[in-house]
Design a protein around this motif. Structure first.
Motif, short mmCIF file in Angstrom:
data_model
loop_
_atom_site.label_atom_id
_atom_site.label_comp_id
_atom_site.label_asym_id
_atom_site.label_seq_id
_atom_site.Cartn_x
_atom_site.Cartn_y
_atom_site.Cartn_z
N HIS A 1 37.83 38.43 38.63
CA HIS A 1 36.94 37.27 38.72
C HIS A 1 37.52 36.29 39.73
CE1 HIS A 1 34.33 38.09 35.32
NE2 HIS A 1 35.38 38.38 34.59
N GLY A 2 36.75 35.32 40.08
CA GLY A 2 37.23 34.25 40.94
C GLY A 2 36.34 34.09 42.15
N GLU A 3 36.58 33.01 42.87
CA GLU A 3 35.80 32.76 44.08
C GLU A 3 35.99 33.91 45.06
OE1 GLU A 3 35.61 29.78 47.92
OE2 GLU A 3 37.27 29.62 46.51
N LYS A 4 34.89 34.49 45.48
CA LYS A 4 34.95 35.60 46.42
C LYS A 4 34.85 35.07 47.85
CE LYS A 4 32.79 38.75 43.13
NZ LYS A 4 32.77 37.85 42.00
N ARG B 1 56.22 30.98 47.07
CA ARG B 1 56.29 30.14 48.27
C ARG B 1 55.01 29.34 48.50
NH1 ARG B 1 59.22 33.92 52.85
NH2 ARG B 1 61.18 34.26 51.72
N GLY B 2 54.06 29.44 47.60
CA GLY B 2 52.86 28.63 47.71
C GLY B 2 51.72 29.23 48.50
N ALA B 3 51.77 30.52 48.79
CA ALA B 3 50.64 31.19 49.46
C ALA B 3 49.62 31.57 48.39
CB ALA B 3 51.12 32.43 50.20
N ARG B 4 48.40 31.78 48.81
CA ARG B 4 47.36 32.27 47.92
C ARG B 4 47.12 33.74 48.24
NH1 ARG B 4 43.06 27.83 49.24
NH2 ARG B 4 44.24 27.89 51.16
N VAL B 5 47.18 34.56 47.21
CA VAL B 5 47.09 36.01 47.39
C VAL B 5 45.73 36.50 46.87
CG1 VAL B 5 48.13 38.24 46.77
CG2 VAL B 5 49.60 36.24 47.18
N TYR B 6 45.10 37.36 47.64
CA TYR B 6 43.77 37.88 47.31
C TYR B 6 43.77 39.41 47.30
CZ TYR B 6 41.98 33.20 48.18
OH TYR B 6 41.73 31.85 48.11
N PRO C 1 40.99 35.96 44.16
CA PRO C 1 42.37 35.58 43.88
C PRO C 1 43.09 36.61 43.01
CG PRO C 1 40.92 33.71 43.54
CD PRO C 1 40.05 34.91 43.75
N TYR C 2 44.33 36.87 43.36
CA TYR C 2 45.17 37.80 42.62
C TYR C 2 45.40 37.31 41.19
CZ TYR C 2 49.48 40.06 41.08
OH TYR C 2 50.42 40.72 40.36
N CYS C 3 45.36 38.23 40.26
CA CYS C 3 45.65 37.93 38.86
C CYS C 3 46.70 38.95 38.41
CB CYS C 3 44.38 38.06 38.02
SG CYS C 3 44.66 37.74 36.28
N ALA C 4 47.84 38.47 37.96
CA ALA C 4 48.94 39.36 37.59
C ALA C 4 48.62 40.26 36.41
CB ALA C 4 50.19 38.53 37.29
N ASP C 5 47.65 39.88 35.61
CA ASP C 5 47.32 40.63 34.40
C ASP C 5 46.08 41.49 34.61
OD1 ASP C 5 46.90 41.60 31.88
OD2 ASP C 5 46.62 39.64 30.93
N ALA C 6 46.29 42.79 34.79
CA ALA C 6 45.16 43.70 35.02
C ALA C 6 44.19 43.70 33.85
CB ALA C 6 45.66 45.12 35.29
#
Length: 193
Positions: free
Chosen positions: A110-113, A69-74, A89-94
């Motif tokens: 990783h990603g912008e905190k 739905r276009g939300a950003r998941v953290y 940001p959520y990453c589906a691959d652990a």
């Protein structure tokens, strides 16, 4: 049944109740809870979720729906030696995790905190919640420290999520830094505080 009043005993009692849910009952309850949560998904919203530990409620369908739905998941990011959480940001691959944190091997991505006050909605795991909206967490203090830091800022909408068996009819022990949640969602529906 005697209801304990100290945090350690309460955690044991409430965890045991959660662990005793049967597989089919847990699956039905999880589906209902996630359906109740779908209304909190808005395009472009920043939603904080958690990586489930042990018998905690899993949010897999909610996360996938939010992304569609276009939300950003953290997800929470635990900085070594600090209590206050960052969210990445959520990453589906652990397997893409920067590192695995602690003995439970919770992936840290990783990603912008960002800090909690930059989230629109924060779904919080809990061991228990009382009728006034105060949660009993795992005991690490990460969410407490993170939410306490938002006291004088714009705060995310704080929603505790879990199973109905995690509701505590008495008053949970609390400290000065504890913050009331805005709501609780379980398989029986939504409760505002």
């Amino acid at each position: 049944m005697d209801i304990p009043t100290d945090k350690s005993a309460l955690r044991r009692t409430l965890r045991r109740a959660r662990q005793q849910l049967g597989r089919d009952e847990r699956r039905r309850a999880t589906r209902r809870i996630q359906r109740h949560l779908f209304r909190h998904i808005k395009r472009g919203a920043r939603i904080g979720v958690y990586w489930p530990i042990g018998s905690e409620l899993r949010l897999d369908d909610f996360i996938q729906t939010a992304l569609q739905r276009g939300a950003r998941v953290y997800l929470p990011y635990i900085e070594p030696g600090r209590l206050r959480l960052w969210f990445t940001p959520y990453c589906a691959d652990a397997a893409q995790a920067e590192r695995a944190r602690g003995r439970l091997k919770i992936p840290q991505f990783h990603g912008e905190k960002i800090r909690a006050h930059r989230l629109n909605t924060l779904l919080l795991p809990l061991v228990g919640i009382d009728n006034e909206g105060y949660r009993l967490g795992q005991g690490g203090g990460y969410y407490d420290a993170s939410l306490a830091a938002t006291r004088h800022r714009l705060q995310p909408h704080k929603i505790g999520v879990g199973f109905a068996c995690q509701r505590h009819n008495g008053r949970l022990p609390r400290e000065a830094h504890d913050m009331r949640l805005d709501g609780f969602v379980c398989e029986h529906g939504w409760r505002r505080f």
